[in-house]
Design a protein around this motif. Structure first.
Motif, PDB file in Angstrom:
ATOM      1  N   GLN A  72       0.959  -1.099   0.350  1.00  0.00           N
ATOM      2  CA  GLN A  72      -0.249  -0.307   0.185  1.00  0.00           C
ATOM      3  C   GLN A  72       0.675   1.355  -0.272  1.00  0.00           C
ATOM      4  O   GLN A  72       0.734   2.234  -0.984  1.00  0.00           O
ATOM      5  N   GLN A  73       2.123   1.449   0.966  1.00  0.00           N
ATOM      6  CA  GLN A  73       3.208   2.437   0.897  1.00  0.00           C
ATOM      7  C   GLN A  73       3.612   3.023  -0.287  1.00  0.00           C
ATOM      8  O   GLN A  73       3.640   3.984  -0.936  1.00  0.00           O
ATOM      9  N   ASP A 117       1.000   4.017  -2.985  1.00  0.00           N
ATOM     10  CA  ASP A 117       0.831   5.574  -2.417  1.00  0.00           C
ATOM     11  C   ASP A 117       1.698   6.294  -2.216  1.00  0.00           C
ATOM     12  O   ASP A 117       1.734   7.381  -3.078  1.00  0.00           O
TER      13      ASP A 117
END
Length: 150
Positions: free
Chosen positions: A55-56, A59
């Motif tokens: 996810q990071q 993002d």
């Protein structure tokens, strides 16, 4: 400033790794001719990516204005979803690995978990919550015979 430097440093690596994506089978992260006849795939490292890391990663790329980690001026990138971002991150994990003197080419990821990662419906099934793990492989060159013929 830090993000600009990181983007400047990682873009060439990622672009090189993702160049492989355009030449791979739709369900595999390695090119079809990755290991020619006579060669042997060798594991050079392994990776485990958590849902949070995945996810990071996505993002961070979106935060610097990228909708995908490769340039797609003609909108031909295909489906840019969790599977796509996970594949890109796996390639980035393998890109800096040292290749063996016995190997040819750049290390490529071979995802081992989840088991359905390369299935026909991988875009519908894969989500970051499954995480991602696998190995980075290179192709060991075929051994040449050292016996002389007289």
């Amino acid at each position: 400033m830090h993000r600009r430097i990181r983007s400047f440093v990682f873009r060439p690596l990622l672009a090189g790794g993702l160049a492989l994506v355009s030449t791979v089978h739709a369900h595999d992260t390695r090119p079809a001719n990755f290991c020619p006849v006579g060669g042997t795939e060798m594991v050079v490292s392994q990776f485990v990516l958590t849902p949070q890391q995945l996810q990071q990663y996505r993002d961070a790329h979106i935060a610097i204005g990228e909708t995908s980690p490769m340039e797609c001026p003609d909108k031909s990138c295909g489906i840019v979803d969790d599977w796509y971002w996970a594949s890109a991150m796996a390639m980035e994990q393998c890109a800096p690995m040292e290749k063996s003197l016995l190997a040819q080419g750049t290390p490529a990821p071979q995802v081992q978990w989840p088991s359905y990662f390369y299935s026909a419906d991988h875009h519908q099934l894969y989500r970051f919550k499954a995480g991602l793990s696998g190995v980075c492989v290179v192709c060991a060159k075929p051994q040449r015979s050292t016996t002389a013929t007289y």
